[in-house]
Design a protein around this motif. Structure first.
Motif, PDB file in Angstrom:
ATOM      1  N   SER A 168       0.819  -1.205   0.000  1.00 14.07           N
ATOM      2  CA  SER A 168       0.000   0.000   0.000  1.00 14.07           C
ATOM      3  C   SER A 168       0.856   1.259   0.000  1.00 14.07           C
ATOM      4  O   SER A 168       0.572   2.220  -0.735  1.00 14.07           O
ATOM      5  N   ASP A 169       1.900   1.278   0.816  1.00 15.10           N
ATOM      6  CA  ASP A 169       2.738   2.478   0.884  1.00 15.10           C
ATOM      7  C   ASP A 169       3.340   2.814  -0.476  1.00 15.10           C
ATOM      8  O   ASP A 169       3.348   3.980  -0.901  1.00 15.10           O
ATOM      9  N   SER A 170       3.839   1.802  -1.172  1.00 17.00           N
ATOM     10  CA  SER A 170       4.447   2.043  -2.487  1.00 17.00           C
ATOM     11  C   SER A 170       3.414   2.489  -3.501  1.00 17.00           C
ATOM     12  O   SER A 170       3.685   3.382  -4.330  1.00 17.00           O
ATOM     13  N   ALA A 171       2.236   1.892  -3.472  1.00 15.58           N
ATOM     14  CA  ALA A 171       1.189   2.240  -4.431  1.00 15.58           C
ATOM     15  C   ALA A 171       0.698   3.669  -4.222  1.00 15.58           C
ATOM     16  O   ALA A 171       0.478   4.412  -5.194  1.00 15.58           O
ATOM     17  N   LEU A 172       0.518   4.063  -2.964  1.00 15.81           N
ATOM     18  CA  LEU A 172       0.023   5.408  -2.682  1.00 15.81           C
ATOM     19  C   LEU A 172       1.092   6.466  -2.931  1.00 15.81           C
ATOM     20  O   LEU A 172       0.783   7.595  -3.301  1.00 15.81           O
ATOM     21  N   PRO A 175       1.218   5.974  -7.739  1.00 16.45           N
ATOM     22  CA  PRO A 175       0.207   5.092  -8.330  1.00 16.45           C
ATOM     23  C   PRO A 175       0.597   4.539  -9.700  1.00 16.45           C
ATOM     24  O   PRO A 175      -0.102   3.670 -10.223  1.00 16.45           O
ATOM     25  N   TYR A 176       1.711   5.021 -10.256  1.00 15.35           N
ATOM     26  CA  TYR A 176       2.240   4.462 -11.500  1.00 15.35           C
ATOM     27  C   TYR A 176       3.515   3.652 -11.239  1.00 15.35           C
ATOM     28  O   TYR A 176       4.329   3.447 -12.144  1.00 15.35           O
ATOM     29  N   LEU A 215      -7.996   1.524  -7.920  1.00 10.10           N
ATOM     30  CA  LEU A 215      -9.216   2.192  -8.372  1.00 10.10           C
ATOM     31  C   LEU A 215      -8.905   3.558  -8.972  1.00 10.10           C
ATOM     32  O   LEU A 215      -9.535   3.972  -9.963  1.00 10.10           O
ATOM     33  N   SER A 216      -7.917   4.249  -8.409  1.00  3.63           N
ATOM     34  CA  SER A 216      -7.553   5.563  -8.957  1.00  3.63           C
ATOM     35  C   SER A 216      -7.004   5.426 -10.372  1.00  3.63           C
ATOM     36  O   SER A 216      -7.323   6.234 -11.257  1.00  3.63           O
ATOM     37  N   ARG A 217      -6.188   4.404 -10.587  1.00  4.45           N
ATOM     38  CA  ARG A 217      -5.628   4.181 -11.922  1.00  4.45           C
ATOM     39  C   ARG A 217      -6.705   3.777 -12.932  1.00  4.45           C
ATOM     40  O   ARG A 217      -6.663   4.185 -14.102  1.00  4.45           O
ATOM     41  N   LYS A 268      -0.552  10.700 -10.958  1.00  2.46           N
ATOM     42  CA  LYS A 268       0.444  10.765 -12.023  1.00  2.46           C
ATOM     43  C   LYS A 268       1.727  10.104 -11.549  1.00  2.46           C
ATOM     44  O   LYS A 268       1.927   9.880 -10.354  1.00  2.46           O
ATOM     45  N   PRO A 269       2.611   9.764 -12.483  1.00  2.00           N
ATOM     46  CA  PRO A 269       3.834   9.037 -12.122  1.00  2.00           C
ATOM     47  C   PRO A 269       4.711   9.800 -11.141  1.00  2.00           C
ATOM     48  O   PRO A 269       4.817  11.035 -11.182  1.00  2.00           O
ATOM     49  N   ASN A 270       5.332   9.023 -10.251  1.00  2.00           N
ATOM     50  CA  ASN A 270       6.351   9.527  -9.329  1.00  2.00           C
ATOM     51  C   ASN A 270       5.852  10.651  -8.432  1.00  2.00           C
ATOM     52  O   ASN A 270       6.630  11.508  -7.988  1.00  2.00           O
TER      53      ASN A 270
END
Length: 328
Positions: A168-172, A175-176, A215-217, A268-270
């Motif tokens: 979860s930490d990495s995804a939040l 998100p890319y 879900l955001s992606r 958005k990425p990064n």
């Protein structure tokens, strides 16, 4: 009449079969469709009994791409069924074998074990095994379930985990992230679940945040207001043929609702995810499981007015941190 897949196993079937218990004569029993989405960890006896009742006591097939035949004696002793067998489908050649596909199609109950969902995608997607599972789901209408990785692929939109497991930490935080690998509408076609993405081991492994990132992606990239269904370990969401769900087991399950008009403010990425929407980004219904089954949620429509036995929450993300609150 016994079918060849039962009476005279082919070499491919013999090599894939991890054991067989019961009557070798093919049973034909009245079935009722249903889907079981199990969150992993300890198996939920009552969810399996729910499936067995809907199978009419027919033939049970367990699918996996690694592991053992441990489900065979467990399921055979749990309820009255004609037979139980486990198939280890760990190559596309096996997945495209006609005899293997026939065995699956002849099942009155199907369960997909845990393991690695990327193997299921790699070996089964686009094969006769995939077609046979979809036949059971949509034409023959038998109970079909899965736990952990087996549950992950039941949604029409799914996370593959093919590179490594995402936290979860990495995804939040991003998100890319390269580990956030999503696919849509190219594998299983379970009723009511085509725009649903599942997650498992939910509270035990703190996966709420990555589910929100999924879900955001989906909203950002595909403009789909996807829904989420998630079960914690020792817990199962049981959905009947009319799309009505109950929650069986000992922990909790969650139903997540998004809206096309409420996408993430920053996805958005990064960059850390921001999905606030005045603290109303995602509406979530939480149901505490019981051994006999509790709550009620209409997966057919996700109609909020029909939800019973649980509590509503709002979830939102600020600066890559998930925040939750109960509705007043």
């Amino acid at each position: 009449m016994a079918l060849p897949a039962f009476s005279q196993p082919s070499q491919t079937l013999l090599s894939a079969r991890l054991g067989f218990i019961g009557d070798t004569t093919d049973a034909v029993t009245p079935t009722h469709g249903g889907i079981v989405m199990m969150g992993g960890g300890k198996d939920v006896d009552e969810a399996f009994k729910w499936m067995i009742a809907r199978s009419g006591g027919g033939d049970v097939v367990v699918l996996r791409a690694s592991g053992t035949s441990a489900y065979n004696p467990y399921l055979y002793e749990l309820g009255e069924v004609n037979s139980v067998q486990t198939l280890n489908i760990n190559s596309r050649d096996i997945a495209n074998n006609d005899t293997i596909a026939t065995v699956i199609r002849n099942a009155e109950m199907l369960f997909i074990a845990g393991g690695d969902q990327s193997n299921y995608m790699k070996y089964w997607r686009g094969t006769k095994t995939m077609d046979a599972i979809n036949y059971l789901l949509n034409t023959k209408r038998v109970p079909v379930g899965g736990t952990s990785a087996g549950c992950a692929i039941l949604g029409g939109i799914y996370y593959s985990g093919e590179l490594a497991s995402l936290t979860s930490d990495s995804a939040l935080a991003n998100p890319y992230n390269r580990l956030l690998t999503l696919y849509k509408h190219d594998f299983l076609t379970a009723p009511y679940l085509q725009d649903v993405i599942t997650d498992q081991h939910y509270l035990t492994r703190s996966r709420q945040g990555r589910h929100v990132a999924f879900l955001s992606r989906i909203l950002q990239d595909w403009h789909i207001a996807a829904k989420g269904i998630a079960a914690d370990e020792r817990t199962a969401v049981c959905i009947d043929e009319n799309g009505q769900a109950i929650v069986v087991g000992s922990s909790k399950a969650y139903f997540l609702i998004t809206d096309l008009s409420n996408p993430a403010e920053v996805c958005k990425p990064n960059t850390a995810l921001v999905w606030n929407r005045e603290h109303r980004a995602i509406k979530v219904y939480q149901i505490q499981a019981t051994p006999e089954g509790s709550g009620s949620f209409d997966v057919n429509s996700f109609d909020e007015s029909k939800a019973k036995g649980g509590t509503w929450q709002w979830w939102w993300v600020e600066g890559g941190k998930l925040i939750t609150t109960n509705l007043e």
